[in-house]
Design a protein around this motif. Structure first.
Motif, short mmCIF file in Angstrom:
data_model
loop_
_atom_site.label_atom_id
_atom_site.label_comp_id
_atom_site.label_asym_id
_atom_site.label_seq_id
_atom_site.Cartn_x
_atom_site.Cartn_y
_atom_site.Cartn_z
N UNK A 1 0.93 -1.13 -0.17
CA UNK A 1 -0.27 -0.08 -0.01
C UNK A 1 0.43 1.39 0.09
N UNK A 2 0.77 1.99 -0.59
CA UNK A 2 1.75 2.78 -1.14
C UNK A 2 1.46 4.04 -0.06
N UNK A 3 0.55 4.68 0.11
CA UNK A 3 0.31 5.45 0.89
C UNK A 3 0.51 5.28 2.53
N UNK A 4 0.13 3.93 2.71
CA UNK A 4 1.57 3.28 3.82
C UNK A 4 2.87 3.43 4.29
N UNK A 5 3.13 3.20 3.00
CA UNK A 5 5.06 3.05 3.16
C UNK A 5 4.78 5.26 3.27
N UNK A 6 4.60 6.05 2.64
CA UNK A 6 4.71 6.89 2.72
C UNK A 6 4.41 7.40 4.27
N UNK A 7 3.50 7.13 4.51
CA UNK A 7 3.05 7.47 5.95
C UNK A 7 4.19 6.70 7.05
N UNK A 8 4.51 5.67 6.71
CA UNK A 8 5.62 4.98 7.35
C UNK A 8 7.22 6.14 6.94
N UNK A 9 6.97 6.84 6.37
CA UNK A 9 8.59 7.41 5.99
C UNK A 9 8.08 8.49 6.70
N UNK A 10 6.75 9.31 6.42
CA UNK A 10 6.08 10.31 7.27
C UNK A 10 7.03 9.90 9.10
N UNK A 11 6.39 9.02 9.33
CA UNK A 11 6.51 9.04 10.99
C UNK A 11 7.79 9.00 10.72
N UNK A 12 9.14 8.05 10.08
CA UNK A 12 10.50 7.80 10.59
C UNK A 12 11.32 8.94 10.29
N UNK A 13 11.12 9.87 9.83
CA UNK A 13 11.39 10.97 9.63
C UNK A 13 11.37 11.82 10.89
N UNK A 14 9.60 11.84 11.44
CA UNK A 14 9.74 12.68 12.33
C UNK A 14 10.13 11.94 13.96
N UNK A 15 10.66 10.82 13.40
CA UNK A 15 11.78 9.93 15.20
C UNK A 15 13.20 9.93 14.92
N UNK A 16 13.49 10.42 13.57
CA UNK A 16 14.80 10.37 13.44
C UNK A 16 14.95 9.31 13.06
N UNK A 17 14.49 8.81 12.71
CA UNK A 17 15.30 6.59 12.03
C UNK A 17 15.66 7.39 11.14
N UNK A 18 16.94 6.04 10.73
CA UNK A 18 17.82 6.29 9.71
C UNK A 18 18.01 4.83 9.43
N UNK A 19 17.59 3.66 10.22
CA UNK A 19 17.79 2.08 10.26
C UNK A 19 16.39 1.45 9.59
#
Length: 223
Positions: A79-97
């Motif tokens: 699900x493309x919007x799900x992946x986009x939302x995950x990237x948004x969440x990861x960005x907000x949490x400073x996730x790099x891994x």
């Protein structure tokens, strides 16, 4: 086993996250080169590899990746919007891994992940396909579990969770029949694992509790 491609419409924030990060953090399974995925090169380091199948909207995935910076965390979702939302969440949490894959998990496992290359596979709240005639579409089937087991290193972990009793029982039956897997909590009532306190409680899980559905975890180890 099958999945249904849902709508692709994204919010403005999701589209911005996709435009910013997908080229570096994501890949379509159908477009991967032949052979095994070079996970170490993609992450730029050697580290234990965790694969989450069906990351949904990424609520759990982003938190787990943030809390485990020492692992290379792969998430696959259709699900493309799900992946986009995950990237948004990861960005907000400073996730790099975290790296993302879009497409069929079985194709990824069969064609692009080498035997004994994964340290853990996680399948949290997969689509239950509750109608009996649709049970064959469920992700957790003997073929899938056998493939996952072959991709786990010795001692590697398969962790499943669902709030559908019938599906939980199917998961248990399938995993118990896989000779390469051993139930880490076989001594617990029913063989169910105690709920790990490190797995985040999501809105989805809270809703299941409110509707009276019990959450069941299963944790298996590659023998």
């Amino acid at each position: 086993m099958s999945y249904v491609q849902r709508g692709e419409r994204m919010t403005a924030g999701q589209q911005r996250a996709w435009d910013r990060h997908w080229a570096d953090l994501g890949a379509d399974v159908a477009e991967l080169p032949e052979g095994s995925l070079d996970v170490e090169s993609w992450f730029g380091r050697s580290a234990p590899v965790v694969l989450e199948i069906g990351s949904g909207m990424g609520e759990t995935t982003a938190q787990l990746a943030a809390e485990q910076p020492d692992v290379n965390y792969l998430a696959i979702e259709v699900y493309k919007p799900g992946l986009a939302q995950l990237m948004l969440r990861a960005e907000n949490l400073g996730v790099e891994n975290l790296r993302l894959l879009r497409g069929d998990a079985m194709v990824l496992l069969r064609e692009h992940l080498a035997p004994e290359s994964l340290d853990e596979v996680r399948i949290y709240f997969p689509d239950p396909w509750p109608k009996k005639r649709h049970h064959k579409r469920r992700l957790v089937q003997p073929e899938t579990v056998s493939m996952i087991a072959s991709r786990l290193r010795r001692g590697g972990v398969l962790h499943l969770a669902t709030d559908w009793e019938n599906y939980a029982e199917q998961m248990l039956e399938v995993c118990e029949a896989e000779p390469e897997l051993r139930n880490r909590h076989a001594a617990e009532p029913g063989g169910w694992a105690p709920r790990p306190d490190w797995r985040p409680v999501t809105k989805f899980e809270n809703r299941a509790h409110e509707e009276g559905r019990e959450i069941r975890d299963l944790i298996y180890e590659r023998a």
